[in-house]
Scaffold this active site. Structure first.
Site, mmCIF file in Angstrom:
data_model
loop_
_atom_site.group_PDB
_atom_site.id
_atom_site.type_symbol
_atom_site.label_atom_id
_atom_site.label_comp_id
_atom_site.label_asym_id
_atom_site.label_seq_id
_atom_site.Cartn_x
_atom_site.Cartn_y
_atom_site.Cartn_z
ATOM 1 C CG HIS A 130 -1.777 1.167 1.622
ATOM 2 N ND1 HIS A 130 -3.013 1.498 1.042
ATOM 3 C CD2 HIS A 130 -1.384 2.483 2.018
ATOM 4 C CE1 HIS A 130 -3.330 2.742 1.522
ATOM 5 N NE2 HIS A 130 -2.284 3.297 2.026
ATOM 6 C CD GLU A 131 2.254 3.335 3.724
ATOM 7 O OE1 GLU A 131 2.311 4.470 3.011
ATOM 8 O OE2 GLU A 131 1.234 3.306 4.408
ATOM 9 C CG HIS A 134 0.093 6.323 -0.493
ATOM 10 N ND1 HIS A 134 -1.066 7.046 -1.022
ATOM 11 C CD2 HIS A 134 -0.233 5.733 0.654
ATOM 12 C CE1 HIS A 134 -1.936 6.689 -0.258
ATOM 13 N NE2 HIS A 134 -1.508 6.058 0.739
#
Length: 301
Positions: A130-131, A134
């Site tokens: 998920h990071e 980003h």
């Protein structure tokens, strides 16, 4: 469409900042506010990662000091076709993670000790994917710049409380500006953060190869992240939007979408990812062979 929305929201924040400056100091105040906004954006562009990492007292790790965690991030970065980011650990019991940096070539990802001790390998993989999403979606710079401008609006509003115009109308306008501007900035900041979390969840699931790990991680850390104090966010409230898990249990002023909605979206995405792809109409797999039996496809007539 998402990029256009972000541009419009950033423009709204800058316009709000200039309007507040004009209300407080007239045309010269607007010019000064614009100059401050430009200067802050330039400074943030070149120093976003340093600001955020120093704010958290993050410690950089490598393959020697933390081989499992570093190796996990390395494998995910390769799957995402991203340059290897710098990897950090934050000594904090609050289970959370974040990414920062102005672009994929200057990115960094970090996880707290609380998160690493609470989650399984697959769940940590989902969180770090998920990071990296980003980073891949170039969210990190935008979110940091939005937080900086929103913070500057609040600062300017506080300043304006002491320097409003002398006339009654100017005084009322100034009072309205200093009350409304920080609230409006907060709503714009949250709009950007919320919309990008759904995108990062979907992209992260694709990087990890499944949605189960991230969904399970969110279910585990949502409650503790809201209950366990976060030292950095207590000192710098703008940091709250950087984390994967919200620091409150939701509501109008939450920086993130409701966790249950994110988990539901990931469940639907996971079901779609696990279904085998259907062949295109008209391919050979759609045309039954006249030489095969319906009961035994391997037996000839």
């Amino acid at each position: 469409m998402n990029g256009l929305k972000t541009t419009m929201l950033l423009a709204a924040l800058t316009a709000l900042f200039m309007a507040l400056g004009m209300t407080i100091g007239g045309r010269s105040g607007m010019v000064i506010a614009l100059a401050i906004a430009i200067a802050m954006n330039i400074f943030t562009y070149w120093n976003a990662d340093k600001i955020v990492l120093k704010m958290h007292n993050a410690i950089e790790v490598d393959a020697n000091s933390h081989p499992q965690f570093y190796g996990l991030v390395s494998r995910l970065a390769q799957r995402a076709e991203l340059p290897m980011p710098r990897v950090y650990i934050v000594d904090d019991a609050n289970p959370n993670a974040f990414a920062t940096g102005r672009n994929p070539d200057n990115a960094a990802v970090a996880a707290t000790t609380g998160l690493l001790s609470m989650l399984t390998h697959d769940e940590i993989e989902g969180v770090m994917a998920h990071e990296l999403a980003h980073v891949k979606n170039r969210d990190t710079l935008v979110m940091t710049m939005v937080a900086t401008i929103a913070g500057a609006i609040s600062m300017l509003a506080n300043f304006g409380m002491f320097f409003r115009g002398d006339s009654r109308s100017a005084g009322l306008a100034g009072l309205l500006a200093v009350l409304v501007a920080p609230f409006a900035a907060m709503l714009v900041q949250m709009a950007i953060s919320r919309s990008r979390e759904y995108d990062a969840d979907a992209t992260g699931a694709a990087i990890a190869g499944n949605a189960r790990g991230l969904a399970s991680a969110l279910a585990k850390i949502a409650g503790p992240a809201a209950r366990i104090p976060n030292r950095t966010a207590a000192r710098n409230p703008a940091a709250a939007q950087l984390y994967i898990a919200p620091l409150s249990l939701g509501g109008l002023f939450s920086t993130h979408p409701p966790t249950e909605d994110r988990i539901a979206a990931l469940a639907m995405l996971g079901s779609a990812m696990e279904q085998p792809p259907r062949p295109a109409p008209g391919t050979r797999r759609d045309i039954p062979s006249p030489r095969r039996s319906a009961l035994d496809p391997m037996r000839g007539d």
